[in-house]
Scaffold this motif. Sequence first.
Motif, PDB file in Angstrom:
ATOM      1  N   ARG A  36       0.772  -1.035   0.066  1.00  0.00           N
ATOM      2  CA  ARG A  36      -0.073  -0.042   0.042  1.00  0.00           C
ATOM      3  C   ARG A  36       0.877   1.201   0.006  1.00  0.00           C
ATOM      4  N   ASP A  37       1.959   1.268   1.028  1.00  0.00           N
ATOM      5  CA  ASP A  37       2.921   2.381   0.782  1.00  0.00           C
ATOM      6  C   ASP A  37       3.611   2.707  -0.557  1.00  0.00           C
ATOM      7  N   LYS A  38       3.926   1.382  -0.876  1.00  0.00           N
ATOM      8  CA  LYS A  38       4.842   1.661  -2.144  1.00  0.00           C
ATOM      9  C   LYS A  38       4.027   2.129  -3.371  1.00  0.00           C
ATOM     10  N   LEU A  39       2.630   1.728  -3.432  1.00  0.00           N
ATOM     11  CA  LEU A  39       1.747   2.132  -4.475  1.00  0.00           C
ATOM     12  C   LEU A  39       1.419   3.654  -4.299  1.00  0.00           C
ATOM     13  N   TYR A  40       1.120   3.832  -3.145  1.00  0.00           N
ATOM     14  CA  TYR A  40       1.088   5.641  -2.864  1.00  0.00           C
ATOM     15  C   TYR A  40       2.188   6.486  -3.332  1.00  0.00           C
ATOM     16  N   GLU A  41       3.204   5.781  -3.035  1.00  0.00           N
ATOM     17  CA  GLU A  41       4.614   6.214  -3.293  1.00  0.00           C
ATOM     18  C   GLU A  41       4.725   6.425  -5.003  1.00  0.00           C
ATOM     19  N   TRP A  42       3.934   5.576  -5.431  1.00  0.00           N
ATOM     20  CA  TRP A  42       4.276   5.624  -7.194  1.00  0.00           C
ATOM     21  C   TRP A  42       2.913   6.379  -7.701  1.00  0.00           C
ATOM     22  N   GLY A  43       2.318   7.177  -6.834  1.00  0.00           N
ATOM     23  CA  GLY A  43       1.355   8.255  -7.076  1.00  0.00           C
ATOM     24  C   GLY A  43       0.224   7.811  -7.365  1.00  0.00           C
ATOM     25  N   TRP A  45      -3.921   6.737  -6.706  1.00  0.00           N
ATOM     26  CA  TRP A  45      -5.153   6.955  -5.844  1.00  0.00           C
ATOM     27  C   TRP A  45      -5.587   5.876  -4.979  1.00  0.00           C
ATOM     28  N   SER A  46      -6.269   5.995  -4.059  1.00  0.00           N
ATOM     29  CA  SER A  46      -6.745   5.074  -3.265  1.00  0.00           C
ATOM     30  C   SER A  46      -7.341   4.153  -3.663  1.00  0.00           C
ATOM     31  N   VAL A  49      -5.167   1.824  -5.719  1.00  0.00           N
ATOM     32  CA  VAL A  49      -4.507   0.947  -4.735  1.00  0.00           C
ATOM     33  C   VAL A  49      -5.320  -0.237  -4.184  1.00  0.00           C
ATOM     34  N   GLU A  50      -6.368   0.048  -3.798  1.00  0.00           N
ATOM     35  CA  GLU A  50      -6.925  -1.020  -3.137  1.00  0.00           C
ATOM     36  C   GLU A  50      -7.368  -2.091  -3.991  1.00  0.00           C
ATOM     37  N   ASN A  51      -7.698  -1.639  -5.471  1.00  0.00           N
ATOM     38  CA  ASN A  51      -7.985  -2.552  -6.296  1.00  0.00           C
ATOM     39  C   ASN A  51      -6.708  -3.346  -6.663  1.00  0.00           C
ATOM     40  N   ILE A  52      -5.653  -2.909  -6.979  1.00  0.00           N
ATOM     41  CA  ILE A  52      -4.117  -3.560  -6.998  1.00  0.00           C
ATOM     42  C   ILE A  52      -3.942  -4.622  -5.930  1.00  0.00           C
ATOM     43  N   ILE A  53      -4.220  -4.331  -4.589  1.00  0.00           N
ATOM     44  CA  ILE A  53      -3.704  -4.963  -3.438  1.00  0.00           C
ATOM     45  C   ILE A  53      -4.899  -6.272  -3.729  1.00  0.00           C
ATOM     46  N   SER A  54      -5.985  -6.055  -3.879  1.00  0.00           N
ATOM     47  CA  SER A  54      -7.190  -7.132  -4.190  1.00  0.00           C
ATOM     48  C   SER A  54      -6.632  -7.969  -5.411  1.00  0.00           C
TER      49      SER A  54
END
Length: 163
Positions: A36-43, A45-46, A49-54
């Motif tokens: 999650r932190d890494k995805l936010y670091e890559w710019g 949106w939430s 981020v949650e879709n990618i984590i799923s």
Amino acid sequence: MIDDNEKKKVKLDKKTALAKAEHYCAYQERAQQEIRDKLYEWGLWSDDVENIISELIQTNFLNEERFTEAYVSGKFKIKRWGKIKIKQGLKLKRIPDKMIQRALNGIDYDEYLNAILVAAQKKAPLIKENDAFKRKFKLISYLMSKGFEKDLIIDVLKTSDLV
């Protein structure tokens, strides 16, 4: 000349971020919060981020239970940390308490006591202190800093005659 604060933040699209995150997870077991932190670091949106984590969870690139077991195993067997220090490390990665407890229960009790003994045997000769009480205090403090429980340390020291 561009300093670190003025560097443009890298903004990745969802597809590129997913591929990069898969590679990031394939390299080493990761906690959800790290991703999650890494995805936010890559710019991202939430929602993305949650879709990618799923997606990572569904494709089994990301498995928090597998990460927790690998973390516990590595920190105990390689770094020789005690359960308290391991638990703190997992809490920092926002792993649920039940999952932490399950993974810590996987540590063999006799192996755990032996780890305390080995650490004590290595440290005891290095303590330069004439007063036996102070020497014992320093040894217990050292073992507690490694994350071992005080009652177990005292039990091991009583049976080993180290102090």
